[in-house]
Motif scaffolding. Structure first.
Motif, PDB file in Angstrom:
ATOM      1  N   VAL A  13       2.115  12.399   3.721  1.00  0.00           N
ATOM      2  CA  VAL A  13       2.033  11.868   5.089  1.00  0.00           C
ATOM      3  C   VAL A  13       0.590  11.514   5.420  1.00  0.00           C
ATOM      4  CG1 VAL A  13       2.258  12.476   7.538  1.00  0.00           C
ATOM      5  CG2 VAL A  13       4.123  12.978   5.952  1.00  0.00           C
ATOM      6  N   LYS A  14      -0.346  12.386   5.047  1.00  0.00           N
ATOM      7  CA  LYS A  14      -1.758  12.137   5.318  1.00  0.00           C
ATOM      8  C   LYS A  14      -2.225  10.852   4.628  1.00  0.00           C
ATOM      9  CE  LYS A  14      -6.301  14.214   4.942  1.00  0.00           C
ATOM     10  NZ  LYS A  14      -7.159  14.404   3.794  1.00  0.00           N
ATOM     11  N   LEU A  15      -1.839  10.682   3.359  1.00  0.00           N
ATOM     12  CA  LEU A  15      -2.217   9.468   2.622  1.00  0.00           C
ATOM     13  C   LEU A  15      -1.628   8.216   3.264  1.00  0.00           C
ATOM     14  CD1 LEU A  15      -1.741  10.772  -1.036  1.00  0.00           C
ATOM     15  CD2 LEU A  15      -3.923  10.231   0.085  1.00  0.00           C
ATOM     16  N   LEU A  16      -0.379   8.311   3.684  1.00  0.00           N
ATOM     17  CA  LEU A  16       0.272   7.166   4.331  1.00  0.00           C
ATOM     18  C   LEU A  16      -0.393   6.827   5.663  1.00  0.00           C
ATOM     19  CD1 LEU A  16       3.973   8.082   3.551  1.00  0.00           C
ATOM     20  CD2 LEU A  16       2.739   6.080   2.672  1.00  0.00           C
ATOM     21  N   PHE A  48      15.352   7.191   5.244  1.00  0.00           N
ATOM     22  CA  PHE A  48      14.348   8.200   4.935  1.00  0.00           C
ATOM     23  C   PHE A  48      13.793   7.914   3.546  1.00  0.00           C
ATOM     24  CE2 PHE A  48      17.116  11.054   7.713  1.00  0.00           C
ATOM     25  CZ  PHE A  48      16.317  10.871   8.827  1.00  0.00           C
ATOM     26  N   ILE A  49      12.471   7.902   3.444  1.00  0.00           N
ATOM     27  CA  ILE A  49      11.814   7.633   2.168  1.00  0.00           C
ATOM     28  C   ILE A  49      11.838   8.882   1.296  1.00  0.00           C
ATOM     29  CG2 ILE A  49       9.597   7.064   1.091  1.00  0.00           C
ATOM     30  CD1 ILE A  49      10.766   4.670   2.454  1.00  0.00           C
ATOM     31  N   LEU A  50      11.535  10.016   1.901  1.00  0.00           N
ATOM     32  CA  LEU A  50      11.480  11.285   1.173  1.00  0.00           C
ATOM     33  C   LEU A  50      12.133  12.377   1.994  1.00  0.00           C
ATOM     34  CD1 LEU A  50       7.718  11.086   0.146  1.00  0.00           C
ATOM     35  CD2 LEU A  50       9.665  10.637  -1.343  1.00  0.00           C
ATOM     36  N   SER A  51      12.652  13.381   1.289  1.00  0.00           N
ATOM     37  CA  SER A  51      13.237  14.550   1.944  1.00  0.00           C
ATOM     38  C   SER A  51      12.767  15.799   1.214  1.00  0.00           C
ATOM     39  CB  SER A  51      14.766  14.487   1.894  1.00  0.00           C
ATOM     40  OG  SER A  51      15.236  13.397   2.635  1.00  0.00           O
ATOM     41  N   TYR A  52      12.443  16.809   1.993  1.00  0.00           N
ATOM     42  CA  TYR A  52      11.954  18.061   1.424  1.00  0.00           C
ATOM     43  C   TYR A  52      12.675  19.241   2.052  1.00  0.00           C
ATOM     44  CZ  TYR A  52       8.182  15.289  -0.495  1.00  0.00           C
ATOM     45  OH  TYR A  52       7.473  14.350  -1.197  1.00  0.00           O
ATOM     46  N   ASN A  53      12.789  20.321   1.271  1.00  0.00           N
ATOM     47  CA  ASN A  53      13.421  21.546   1.742  1.00  0.00           C
ATOM     48  C   ASN A  53      12.544  22.171   2.827  1.00  0.00           C
ATOM     49  OD1 ASN A  53      14.368  24.186   2.083  1.00  0.00           O
ATOM     50  ND2 ASN A  53      15.018  24.339  -0.037  1.00  0.00           N
ATOM     51  N   LYS A  55       0.838  -1.212   0.000  1.00  0.00           N
ATOM     52  CA  LYS A  55       0.000   0.000   0.000  1.00  0.00           C
ATOM     53  C   LYS A  55       0.865   1.251   0.000  1.00  0.00           C
ATOM     54  CE  LYS A  55      -3.829  -1.588   2.895  1.00  0.00           C
ATOM     55  NZ  LYS A  55      -4.534  -1.294   4.127  1.00  0.00           N
ATOM     56  N   TYR A  56       1.882   1.244   0.843  1.00  0.00           N
ATOM     57  CA  TYR A  56       2.745   2.419   0.988  1.00  0.00           C
ATOM     58  C   TYR A  56       3.545   2.665  -0.278  1.00  0.00           C
ATOM     59  CZ  TYR A  56       1.808   0.853   5.772  1.00  0.00           C
ATOM     60  OH  TYR A  56       1.216   0.393   6.914  1.00  0.00           O
ATOM     61  N   ILE A  57       4.029   1.586  -0.871  1.00  0.00           N
ATOM     62  CA  ILE A  57       4.790   1.716  -2.114  1.00  0.00           C
ATOM     63  C   ILE A  57       3.903   2.315  -3.200  1.00  0.00           C
ATOM     64  CG2 ILE A  57       5.903   0.410  -3.980  1.00  0.00           C
ATOM     65  CD1 ILE A  57       6.956  -1.509  -1.771  1.00  0.00           C
ATOM     66  N   SER A  58       2.668   1.865  -3.264  1.00  0.00           N
ATOM     67  CA  SER A  58       1.719   2.379  -4.253  1.00  0.00           C
ATOM     68  C   SER A  58       1.484   3.880  -4.061  1.00  0.00           C
ATOM     69  CB  SER A  58       0.405   1.618  -4.140  1.00  0.00           C
ATOM     70  OG  SER A  58      -0.561   2.162  -4.985  1.00  0.00           O
ATOM     71  N   ILE A  59       1.269   4.290  -2.832  1.00  0.00           N
ATOM     72  CA  ILE A  59       1.050   5.720  -2.533  1.00  0.00           C
ATOM     73  C   ILE A  59       2.282   6.536  -2.912  1.00  0.00           C
ATOM     74  CG2 ILE A  59       0.795   7.392  -0.648  1.00  0.00           C
ATOM     75  CD1 ILE A  59      -0.989   5.216   0.737  1.00  0.00           C
ATOM     76  N   LEU A  60       3.446   6.063  -2.514  1.00  0.00           N
ATOM     77  CA  LEU A  60       4.678   6.792  -2.790  1.00  0.00           C
ATOM     78  C   LEU A  60       4.973   6.841  -4.284  1.00  0.00           C
ATOM     79  CD1 LEU A  60       6.735   5.406   0.187  1.00  0.00           C
ATOM     80  CD2 LEU A  60       6.022   7.780  -0.117  1.00  0.00           C
ATOM     81  N   ARG A  61       4.694   5.768  -4.973  1.00  0.00           N
ATOM     82  CA  ARG A  61       4.941   5.715  -6.416  1.00  0.00           C
ATOM     83  C   ARG A  61       4.061   6.715  -7.158  1.00  0.00           C
ATOM     84  NH1 ARG A  61       7.483   6.316 -10.091  1.00  0.00           N
ATOM     85  NH2 ARG A  61       7.355   5.127 -11.985  1.00  0.00           N
ATOM     86  N   LYS A  62       2.801   6.846  -6.733  1.00  0.00           N
ATOM     87  CA  LYS A  62       1.865   7.773  -7.377  1.00  0.00           C
ATOM     88  C   LYS A  62       2.196   9.240  -7.090  1.00  0.00           C
ATOM     89  CE  LYS A  62      -2.077   4.639  -7.263  1.00  0.00           C
ATOM     90  NZ  LYS A  62      -3.325   4.319  -6.594  1.00  0.00           N
ATOM     91  N   ALA A  74      -3.548   5.040   5.209  1.00  0.00           N
ATOM     92  CA  ALA A  74      -3.316   3.648   4.797  1.00  0.00           C
ATOM     93  C   ALA A  74      -2.801   2.795   5.954  1.00  0.00           C
ATOM     94  CB  ALA A  74      -2.334   3.605   3.637  1.00  0.00           C
ATOM     95  N   GLY A  75      -2.603   3.413   7.127  1.00  0.00           N
ATOM     96  CA  GLY A  75      -2.175   2.664   8.301  1.00  0.00           C
ATOM     97  C   GLY A  75      -0.684   2.650   8.559  1.00  0.00           C
ATOM     98  N   ALA A  76       0.054   3.476   7.831  1.00  0.00           N
ATOM     99  CA  ALA A  76       1.510   3.504   8.007  1.00  0.00           C
ATOM    100  C   ALA A  76       1.888   4.185   9.314  1.00  0.00           C
ATOM    101  CB  ALA A  76       2.163   4.256   6.849  1.00  0.00           C
ATOM    102  N   LYS A  77       2.979   3.716   9.895  1.00  0.00           N
ATOM    103  CA  LYS A  77       3.570   4.381  11.050  1.00  0.00           C
ATOM    104  C   LYS A  77       4.665   5.284  10.501  1.00  0.00           C
ATOM    105  CE  LYS A  77       2.419   0.789  14.283  1.00  0.00           C
ATOM    106  NZ  LYS A  77       2.858  -0.447  14.890  1.00  0.00           N
ATOM    107  N   VAL A  78       4.320   6.565  10.390  1.00  0.00           N
ATOM    108  CA  VAL A  78       5.187   7.545   9.746  1.00  0.00           C
ATOM    109  C   VAL A  78       5.949   8.327  10.807  1.00  0.00           C
ATOM    110  CG1 VAL A  78       5.237   9.568   8.236  1.00  0.00           C
ATOM    111  CG2 VAL A  78       3.572   7.754   7.819  1.00  0.00           C
ATOM    112  N   HIS A  79       7.227   8.523  10.562  1.00  0.00           N
ATOM    113  CA  HIS A  79       8.064   9.347  11.426  1.00  0.00           C
ATOM    114  C   HIS A  79       8.567  10.521  10.592  1.00  0.00           C
ATOM    115  CE1 HIS A  79       8.146   6.306  14.596  1.00  0.00           C
ATOM    116  NE2 HIS A  79       8.232   5.429  13.600  1.00  0.00           N
ATOM    117  N   ILE A  80       8.433  11.719  11.155  1.00  0.00           N
ATOM    118  CA  ILE A  80       8.856  12.934  10.475  1.00  0.00           C
ATOM    119  C   ILE A  80      10.062  13.493  11.218  1.00  0.00           C
ATOM    120  CG2 ILE A  80       8.170  15.255   9.737  1.00  0.00           C
ATOM    121  CD1 ILE A  80       5.233  14.235   9.962  1.00  0.00           C
TER     122      ILE A  80
END
Length: 103
Positions: free
Chosen positions: A60-63, A41-46, A16-23, A66-72
């Motif tokens: 982050v909201k989409l992840l 780190f999956i993604l990095s932003y300025n 699920k997470y791969i699909s969200i990130l890919r899109k 989808a039930g992901a445990k996201v760390h920022i």
């Protein structure tokens, strides 16, 4: 350049997470899988770019939905989603103020 990073805990819903990130990114499936498997780190932003932070918040909201445990992270310090929201709001306030001053 200061960066905000996203890290996702590996679990059974990885597809699920791969699909969200890919899109929502230009990363390949293999890049995403490798980052997940290595707990990188999956993604990095300025940190100073409002548009990038808004994109980050959307992902982050989409992840989370989808039930992901996201760390920022702000650089190497873990922060909350509220910190991200406040940072975005601060940037938007500054932009509004500068527009008012220009007028």
């Amino acid at each position: 350049m200061a960066k905000m990073h996203i890290q996702i805990e590996k679990d059974a819903n990885e597809v699920k997470y791969i699909s969200i990130l890919r899109k929502n990114t230009n990363k390949s499936i293999s890049e995403i899988k490798e980052s997940l498997n290595n707990n990188d780190f999956i993604l990095s932003y300025n940190l100073l770019e409002t548009d990038e932070l808004l994109k980050m918040k959307k992902i982050v909201k989409l992840l989370l939905e989808a039930g992901a445990k996201v760390h920022i992270y702000e650089e190497n310090r873990e922060v909350s989603i509220e910190f991200l929201d406040n940072l975005i709001e601060s940037h938007l306030d500054t932009e509004r103020y500068l527009e008012e001053v220009d007028d």
